[in-house]
Design an enzyme around this catalytic site. Structure first.
Site, PDB file in Angstrom:
ATOM      1  N   ARG A   1      18.398 -28.788 -72.465  1.00 51.86           N
ATOM      2  CA  ARG A   1      18.724 -28.790 -71.027  1.00 51.86           C
ATOM      3  C   ARG A   1      18.887 -30.214 -70.512  1.00 51.86           C
ATOM      4  O   ARG A   1      19.672 -30.471 -69.600  1.00 51.86           O
ATOM      5  CB  ARG A   1      17.633 -28.035 -70.253  1.00 51.86           C
ATOM      6  CG  ARG A   1      18.038 -27.697 -68.834  1.00 51.86           C
ATOM      7  CD  ARG A   1      17.007 -26.813 -68.142  1.00 51.86           C
ATOM      8  NE  ARG A   1      15.780 -27.524 -67.824  1.00 51.86           N
ATOM      9  CZ  ARG A   1      14.683 -26.965 -67.340  1.00 51.86           C
ATOM     10  NH1 ARG A   1      14.654 -25.665 -67.096  1.00 51.86           N
ATOM     11  NH2 ARG A   1      13.606 -27.668 -67.071  1.00 51.86           N
TER      12      ARG A   1
ATOM     13  N   ARG B   1       5.518 -30.859 -69.245  1.00 45.89           N
ATOM     14  CA  ARG B   1       5.894 -29.451 -69.237  1.00 45.89           C
ATOM     15  C   ARG B   1       5.443 -28.747 -70.520  1.00 45.89           C
ATOM     16  O   ARG B   1       4.948 -27.611 -70.475  1.00 45.89           O
ATOM     17  CB  ARG B   1       7.409 -29.311 -69.046  1.00 45.89           C
ATOM     18  CG  ARG B   1       7.805 -29.525 -67.599  1.00 45.89           C
ATOM     19  CD  ARG B   1       9.258 -29.831 -67.383  1.00 45.89           C
ATOM     20  NE  ARG B   1       9.462 -30.218 -65.994  1.00 45.89           N
ATOM     21  CZ  ARG B   1       9.886 -29.407 -65.030  1.00 45.89           C
ATOM     22  NH1 ARG B   1      10.222 -28.180 -65.320  1.00 45.89           N
ATOM     23  NH2 ARG B   1       9.977 -29.820 -63.782  1.00 45.89           N
TER      24      ARG B   1
ATOM     25  N   ARG C   1      17.734 -31.925 -59.444  1.00 42.30           N
ATOM     26  CA  ARG C   1      18.550 -32.180 -60.636  1.00 42.30           C
ATOM     27  C   ARG C   1      20.017 -32.167 -60.205  1.00 42.30           C
ATOM     28  O   ARG C   1      20.340 -31.575 -59.165  1.00 42.30           O
ATOM     29  CB  ARG C   1      18.338 -31.068 -61.666  1.00 42.30           C
ATOM     30  CG  ARG C   1      16.942 -31.032 -62.213  1.00 42.30           C
ATOM     31  CD  ARG C   1      16.756 -29.858 -63.187  1.00 42.30           C
ATOM     32  NE  ARG C   1      15.370 -29.767 -63.571  1.00 42.30           N
ATOM     33  CZ  ARG C   1      14.679 -28.645 -63.714  1.00 42.30           C
ATOM     34  NH1 ARG C   1      15.261 -27.468 -63.510  1.00 42.30           N
ATOM     35  NH2 ARG C   1      13.422 -28.664 -64.060  1.00 42.30           N
TER      36      ARG C   1
ATOM     37  N   ASN D   1      12.357 -13.888 -74.552  1.00 44.99           N
ATOM     38  CA  ASN D   1      13.739 -14.376 -74.460  1.00 44.99           C
ATOM     39  C   ASN D   1      14.112 -15.106 -75.743  1.00 44.99           C
ATOM     40  O   ASN D   1      14.007 -16.326 -75.833  1.00 44.99           O
ATOM     41  CB  ASN D   1      13.900 -15.293 -73.249  1.00 44.99           C
ATOM     42  CG  ASN D   1      15.328 -15.818 -73.116  1.00 44.99           C
ATOM     43  OD1 ASN D   1      16.263 -15.269 -73.707  1.00 44.99           O
ATOM     44  ND2 ASN D   1      15.484 -16.885 -72.349  1.00 44.99           N
ATOM     45  N   ASP D   2      14.553 -14.291 -76.731  1.00 47.40           N
ATOM     46  CA  ASP D   2      15.037 -14.869 -77.986  1.00 47.40           C
ATOM     47  C   ASP D   2      16.558 -14.872 -77.899  1.00 47.40           C
ATOM     48  O   ASP D   2      17.170 -15.890 -77.586  1.00 47.40           O
ATOM     49  CB  ASP D   2      14.495 -14.042 -79.161  1.00 47.40           C
ATOM     50  CG  ASP D   2      14.807 -14.674 -80.499  1.00 47.40           C
ATOM     51  OD1 ASP D   2      15.258 -15.825 -80.520  1.00 47.40           O
ATOM     52  OD2 ASP D   2      14.607 -14.013 -81.535  1.00 47.40           O
TER      53      ASP D   2
ATOM     54  N   GLY E   1      13.550 -19.765 -69.894  1.00 45.08           N
ATOM     55  CA  GLY E   1      14.793 -19.080 -69.541  1.00 45.08           C
ATOM     56  C   GLY E   1      14.712 -18.275 -68.251  1.00 45.08           C
ATOM     57  O   GLY E   1      15.576 -17.429 -67.995  1.00 45.08           O
ATOM     58  N   LYS E   2      13.718 -18.572 -67.413  1.00 42.25           N
ATOM     59  CA  LYS E   2      13.560 -17.830 -66.148  1.00 42.25           C
ATOM     60  C   LYS E   2      14.814 -17.962 -65.279  1.00 42.25           C
ATOM     61  O   LYS E   2      15.366 -16.967 -64.823  1.00 42.25           O
ATOM     62  CB  LYS E   2      12.342 -18.357 -65.360  1.00 42.25           C
ATOM     63  CG  LYS E   2      11.019 -18.257 -66.097  1.00 42.25           C
ATOM     64  CD  LYS E   2       9.882 -18.818 -65.271  1.00 42.25           C
ATOM     65  CE  LYS E   2       9.966 -20.302 -64.992  1.00 42.25           C
ATOM     66  NZ  LYS E   2       9.924 -21.165 -66.193  1.00 42.25           N
ATOM     67  N   SER E   3      15.226 -19.209 -65.033  1.00 41.66           N
ATOM     68  CA  SER E   3      16.380 -19.428 -64.142  1.00 41.66           C
ATOM     69  C   SER E   3      17.626 -18.773 -64.708  1.00 41.66           C
ATOM     70  O   SER E   3      18.402 -18.154 -63.969  1.00 41.66           O
ATOM     71  CB  SER E   3      16.668 -20.924 -63.962  1.00 41.66           C
ATOM     72  OG  SER E   3      15.512 -21.594 -63.622  1.00 41.66           O
TER      73      SER E   3
HETATM   74  P1  ADP Z   1      13.357 -22.134 -67.025  1.00 37.44           P
HETATM   75  O1  ADP Z   1      14.047 -21.732 -65.739  1.00 37.44           O
HETATM   76  O2  ADP Z   1      12.391 -21.114 -67.505  1.00 37.44           O
HETATM   77  O3  ADP Z   1      12.758 -23.512 -66.985  1.00 37.44           O
HETATM   78  P2  ADP Z   1      16.086 -22.271 -68.077  1.00 37.44           P
HETATM   79  O4  ADP Z   1      16.650 -20.971 -67.610  1.00 37.44           O
HETATM   80  O5  ADP Z   1      16.493 -23.520 -67.365  1.00 37.44           O
HETATM   81  O6  ADP Z   1      14.478 -22.193 -68.170  1.00 37.44           O
HETATM   82  O7  ADP Z   1      16.427 -22.398 -69.638  1.00 37.44           O
HETATM   83  C1  ADP Z   1      16.111 -23.580 -70.364  1.00 37.44           C
HETATM   84  C2  ADP Z   1      17.302 -23.934 -71.274  1.00 37.44           C
HETATM   85  O8  ADP Z   1      17.385 -22.967 -72.311  1.00 37.44           O
HETATM   86  C3  ADP Z   1      18.634 -23.932 -70.539  1.00 37.44           C
HETATM   87  O9  ADP Z   1      19.429 -24.992 -71.053  1.00 37.44           O
HETATM   88  C4  ADP Z   1      19.226 -22.569 -70.898  1.00 37.44           C
HETATM   89  O10 ADP Z   1      20.631 -22.588 -70.891  1.00 37.44           O
HETATM   90  C5  ADP Z   1      18.666 -22.334 -72.289  1.00 37.44           C
HETATM   91  N1  ADP Z   1      18.434 -20.922 -72.630  1.00 37.44           N
HETATM   92  C6  ADP Z   1      17.898 -19.959 -71.854  1.00 37.44           C
HETATM   93  N2  ADP Z   1      17.784 -18.810 -72.533  1.00 37.44           N
HETATM   94  C7  ADP Z   1      18.251 -19.039 -73.781  1.00 37.44           C
HETATM   95  C8  ADP Z   1      18.396 -18.235 -74.967  1.00 37.44           C
HETATM   96  N3  ADP Z   1      18.021 -16.954 -75.005  1.00 37.44           N
HETATM   97  N4  ADP Z   1      18.893 -18.829 -76.077  1.00 37.44           N
HETATM   98  C9  ADP Z   1      19.261 -20.123 -76.065  1.00 37.44           C
HETATM   99  N5  ADP Z   1      19.164 -20.942 -74.987  1.00 37.44           N
HETATM  100  C10 ADP Z   1      18.650 -20.400 -73.851  1.00 37.44           C
HETATM  101  P1  5GP Z   2      11.255 -26.635 -62.191  1.00 34.70           P
HETATM  102  O1  5GP Z   2      10.821 -28.018 -61.794  1.00 34.70           O
HETATM  103  O2  5GP Z   2      11.634 -26.549 -63.651  1.00 34.70           O
HETATM  104  O3  5GP Z   2      12.301 -26.059 -61.271  1.00 34.70           O
HETATM  105  O4  5GP Z   2       9.983 -25.704 -62.021  1.00 34.70           O
HETATM  106  C1  5GP Z   2       8.778 -26.037 -62.658  1.00 34.70           C
HETATM  107  C2  5GP Z   2       7.805 -24.901 -62.545  1.00 34.70           C
HETATM  108  O5  5GP Z   2       7.481 -24.695 -61.174  1.00 34.70           O
HETATM  109  C3  5GP Z   2       8.363 -23.569 -63.052  1.00 34.70           C
HETATM  110  O6  5GP Z   2       7.362 -22.973 -63.881  1.00 34.70           O
HETATM  111  C4  5GP Z   2       8.571 -22.752 -61.810  1.00 34.70           C
HETATM  112  O7  5GP Z   2       8.354 -21.371 -62.049  1.00 34.70           O
HETATM  113  C5  5GP Z   2       7.489 -23.315 -60.907  1.00 34.70           C
HETATM  114  N1  5GP Z   2       7.737 -23.091 -59.481  1.00 34.70           N
HETATM  115  C6  5GP Z   2       8.903 -23.143 -58.811  1.00 34.70           C
HETATM  116  N2  5GP Z   2       8.701 -22.846 -57.509  1.00 34.70           N
HETATM  117  C7  5GP Z   2       7.387 -22.581 -57.377  1.00 34.70           C
HETATM  118  C8  5GP Z   2       6.555 -22.200 -56.283  1.00 34.70           C
HETATM  119  O8  5GP Z   2       6.980 -21.998 -55.153  1.00 34.70           O
HETATM  120  N3  5GP Z   2       5.237 -22.032 -56.543  1.00 34.70           N
HETATM  121  C9  5GP Z   2       4.694 -22.226 -57.773  1.00 34.70           C
HETATM  122  N4  5GP Z   2       3.393 -22.019 -57.913  1.00 34.70           N
HETATM  123  N5  5GP Z   2       5.432 -22.586 -58.829  1.00 34.70           N
HETATM  124  C10 5GP Z   2       6.765 -22.761 -58.625  1.00 34.70           C
END
Ligand code: ADP
Ligand code: 5GP
Length: 200
Positions: free
Chosen positions: A147, A158, A53, A181-182, A25-27
């Site tokens: 997602r 992953r 994407r 992040n629950d 849920g970082k993004s």
């Molecule tokens: P990350 O950036 O860490 O890979 P995302 O922010 O893309 O993760 O979140 C992954 C998926 O989970 C997305 O579809 C998002 O909408 C969903 N999500 C994020 N936080 C929650 C939450 N607290 N409860 C349910 N779904 C969540």
């Molecule tokens: P995604 O493909 O889902 O966008 O990202 C995959 C992973 O790559 C995530 O854990 C994200 O935090 C990480 N990531 C995104 N940008 C960077 C970067 O610049 N450096 C590193 N080390 N990891 C990154």
């Protein structure tokens, strides 16, 4: 926390590194922070060799580049940190962080754990480190499947990375703050409180 013309500004203006397993849920949390505080924070736009994407714009989500371009940039020492994750290269360029700082904003980085370790060793950023975790790995799989942005084999890569990083991420002292992040609203409140030193 301080305020200027009703704009909340954290007292601690260091960059913030956000990490956690893919799907934690970082993004989502970072986007909420940007939506609520558009003038306070800026995103460090990383380079990656993974394909965009749907909806991801070049120069906004990432700079999407091919492997040879990225390898040349690595050789030329253009990155503060870089790592291979689930079959693709990712890296934070010196320029990406500079761009945010040039706009007078607090830089938010979203990077994986190997990048975190490199940033820890580097004198360049001196950031705060935040770990975003799901309640458990089952939730992670559900969220990644929900997602629906990865093929089955990329999803497995992953999940495997998440398993490997799960224990390592709990090494004492690695993070300044861990957010579980629950429920999304609770997680956001917790993150917000940590960043601003005050409830939302
Ligand atoms: P990350 O950036 O860490 O890979 P995302 O922010 O893309 O993760 O979140 C992954 C998926 O989970 C997305 O579809 C998002 O909408 C969903 N999500 C994020 N936080 C929650 C939450 N607290 N409860 C349910 N779904 C969540
Ligand atoms: P995604 O493909 O889902 O966008 O990202 C995959 C992973 O790559 C995530 O854990 C994200 O935090 C990480 N990531 C995104 N940008 C960077 C970067 O610049 N450096 C590193 N080390 N990891 C990154």
């Amino acid at each position: 926390m301080s305020t200027t013309s009703n704009v909340l500004i954290p007292l601690d203006k260091r960059p913030i590194v956000v990490t956690g397993p893919s799907g934690s849920g970082k993004s989502t949390l970072i986007q909420k922070l940007f939506a609520s505080h558009p003038t306070t924070f800026g995103f460090s736009v990383s380079h990656t060799t993974r394909r965009p994407r749907p909806g991801e714009e070049d120069g906004i989500a990432y700079y999407f580049v091919d492997r040879s371009t990225m390898e040349k940039m690595i050789q030329d020492k253009q990155f503060i940190e870089h790592a291979e994750f689930a079959g693709n290269l990712y890296g934070t360029s010196v320029q990406a962080v500079q761009d945010v700082e040039d706009h007078g904003k607090i830089c938010i980085l979203d990077i994986e754990l190997n990048g975190v370790r490199q940033v820890k060793e580097s004198p360049q950023l001196h950031p705060r480190f935040v770990l975003i975790q799901p309640k458990d790995l089952t939730v992670l799989e559900d969220r990644l499947r929900g997602r629906a942005t990865e093929s089955e084999s990329d999803l497995q890569k992953r999940l495997q990375a998440a398993r490997v990083d799960w224990e390592a991420a709990h090494q004492p002292g690695l993070f300044d703050k861990i957010v579980i992040n629950d429920r999304l609203e609770d997680a956001y409140r917790d993150l917000h409180q940590y960043i601003f030193g005050d409830p939302e």
